[in-house]
Design an enzyme around this catalytic site. Sequence first.
Site, PDB file in Angstrom:
ATOM      1  N   GLU A  52      11.628 -10.980 -18.347  1.00  8.97           N
ATOM      2  CA  GLU A  52      11.023 -10.201 -19.443  1.00  8.97           C
ATOM      3  C   GLU A  52      12.064  -9.974 -20.535  1.00  8.97           C
ATOM      4  OE1 GLU A  52       9.431  -6.664 -17.647  1.00  8.97           O
ATOM      5  OE2 GLU A  52       8.059  -7.793 -16.414  1.00  8.97           O
ATOM      6  N   MET A  61       0.849  -1.201   0.000  1.00 10.32           N
ATOM      7  CA  MET A  61       0.000   0.000   0.000  1.00 10.32           C
ATOM      8  C   MET A  61       0.882   1.249   0.000  1.00 10.32           C
ATOM      9  SD  MET A  61      -3.167   0.668  -0.171  1.00 10.32           S
ATOM     10  CE  MET A  61      -4.721   1.010   0.626  1.00 10.32           C
ATOM     11  N   GLY A  62       1.601   1.428  -1.110  1.00 10.18           N
ATOM     12  CA  GLY A  62       2.361   2.677  -1.280  1.00 10.18           C
ATOM     13  C   GLY A  62       1.497   3.669  -2.036  1.00 10.18           C
ATOM     14  N   ARG A  63       2.162   4.561  -2.761  1.00  9.74           N
ATOM     15  CA  ARG A  63       1.413   5.604  -3.484  1.00  9.74           C
ATOM     16  C   ARG A  63       0.483   4.989  -4.515  1.00  9.74           C
ATOM     17  NH1 ARG A  63       6.690   6.567  -3.516  1.00  9.74           N
ATOM     18  NH2 ARG A  63       7.572   8.465  -2.620  1.00  9.74           N
ATOM     19  N   ILE A  64       0.979   3.985  -5.264  1.00  5.19           N
ATOM     20  CA  ILE A  64       0.151   3.396  -6.319  1.00  5.19           C
ATOM     21  C   ILE A  64      -0.990   2.592  -5.690  1.00  5.19           C
ATOM     22  CG2 ILE A  64       0.112   1.897  -8.365  1.00  5.19           C
ATOM     23  CD1 ILE A  64       3.128   2.612  -8.731  1.00  5.19           C
ATOM     24  N   HIS A 101       4.448  -5.151 -19.697  1.00  2.00           N
ATOM     25  CA  HIS A 101       5.013  -4.198 -18.721  1.00  2.00           C
ATOM     26  C   HIS A 101       4.755  -2.737 -19.144  1.00  2.00           C
ATOM     27  CE1 HIS A 101       8.349  -3.854 -15.454  1.00  2.00           C
ATOM     28  NE2 HIS A 101       7.495  -2.843 -15.373  1.00  2.00           N
ATOM     29  N   SER A 114       3.521  -5.201 -10.226  1.00  2.00           N
ATOM     30  CA  SER A 114       4.742  -4.745  -9.553  1.00  2.00           C
ATOM     31  C   SER A 114       5.972  -5.303 -10.255  1.00  2.00           C
ATOM     32  CB  SER A 114       4.708  -5.113  -8.070  1.00  2.00           C
ATOM     33  OG  SER A 114       4.663  -6.510  -7.876  1.00  2.00           O
ATOM     34  N   ARG A 115       6.392  -6.491  -9.870  1.00  2.00           N
ATOM     35  CA  ARG A 115       7.504  -7.155 -10.540  1.00  2.00           C
ATOM     36  C   ARG A 115       7.185  -8.646 -10.610  1.00  2.00           C
ATOM     37  NH1 ARG A 115       8.670  -2.846 -11.966  1.00  2.00           N
ATOM     38  NH2 ARG A 115      10.614  -1.691 -11.777  1.00  2.00           N
TER      39      ARG A 115
HETATM   40  C1  GLV Z   1       7.995   0.235 -13.797  1.00  2.00           C
HETATM   41  O1  GLV Z   1       7.836  -0.937 -13.656  1.00  2.00           O
HETATM   42  C2  GLV Z   1       8.506   1.082 -12.764  1.00  2.00           C
HETATM   43  O2  GLV Z   1       9.038   0.565 -11.767  1.00  2.00           O
HETATM   44  O3  GLV Z   1       8.427   2.306 -12.915  1.00  2.00           O
END
Ligand code: GLV
Length: 321
Positions: A268, A156-159, A287, A238-239
């Site tokens: 990727e 739960m960060g900014r995004i 991505h 995320s990743r």
């Molecule tokens: C993209 O995946 C970013 O980390 O900005």
Amino acid sequence: MMNPVIYVTRKIPEEVLQPYQNMFNFRMWDKEDVPVPRDVLLKEAATADGVLCLLTENIDREFFDYAKNLKIVANMAVGFDNIDVEAAREHGVVVTNTPDVLTETTADLTFALLMATARRIVEAADYIREDKWQYWAPYLLAGSDVHGKTIGIVGMGRIGEAVARRARGFGMSILYHNRSRQEKAEQELGAVYSDFTDLLQKADFVVSLVPLTEQTAKMFDRDAFNNMKSSAIFINVSRGGTVDEEALYDALAANEIQAAGLDVFANEPISSEHQLLELDNVVCLPHIGSASEATRTKMLELCLDNLKAVLNGEEAITPVK
Ligand code: GLV
């Protein structure tokens, strides 16, 4: 005095560099779609004062050993798992990333992917392209509702907060899991803190927005998918490294979870041969979380402003701490 040398690891538009031309001596890899080869990167790093790189570059200890004049690496991404931050610190190099400018754009994509997966949008669009549409039918391509469901945001960060705001607009209940409690999100968005297992058991949509670290690597493993509802939809923006992809494949193939929407992968790029693409209940994207034209330009500008600040002896605007 000579202007500092900046190596840019991908061809980026001249108009974006233009305002900085009088302060920097730019060198640039000349391809837009292909990453710089490792040997070229190391050779260029050896003479650069600053590097503007992408998440495709592995900025490791060897890189810093080559980069004798380097003062700053400006990474055009909010995630920085491609950079050995400890090695940078030991070499006295500042690392910056691009938070904030991409928050809303990435939250838009997260929600688009969630909705596309729930409502089978890609499958439905292909249905017409493949000339399969003969008749309207009661359950033709019927998917899952989004409104009124429970979203579980892991990270739960900014995004995460920006996704929660969108979820609230859809009348969703919001659970979140994070290293620390986010009181603002709790008060303003009604987000409820939950331990990881509890979130997995209760959420209709499990959304991964955690940065990739040693602690989060493969946190979505067999146990995690086992804990999810059989109707759960898993979204990863995320990743790819946060997911055990074999376990995800098995859970989807056995209908232990309903579907997955994935913008990121462990290795990727992936091709159409990737095992996950055998499945109909998966939506895969290359991505593109932050990929609006305006946001990608803002990310580049923030990198350039960070380079400018640090090479002028000022504090970086968005340093990685
Ligand atoms: C993209 O995946 C970013 O980390 O900005």
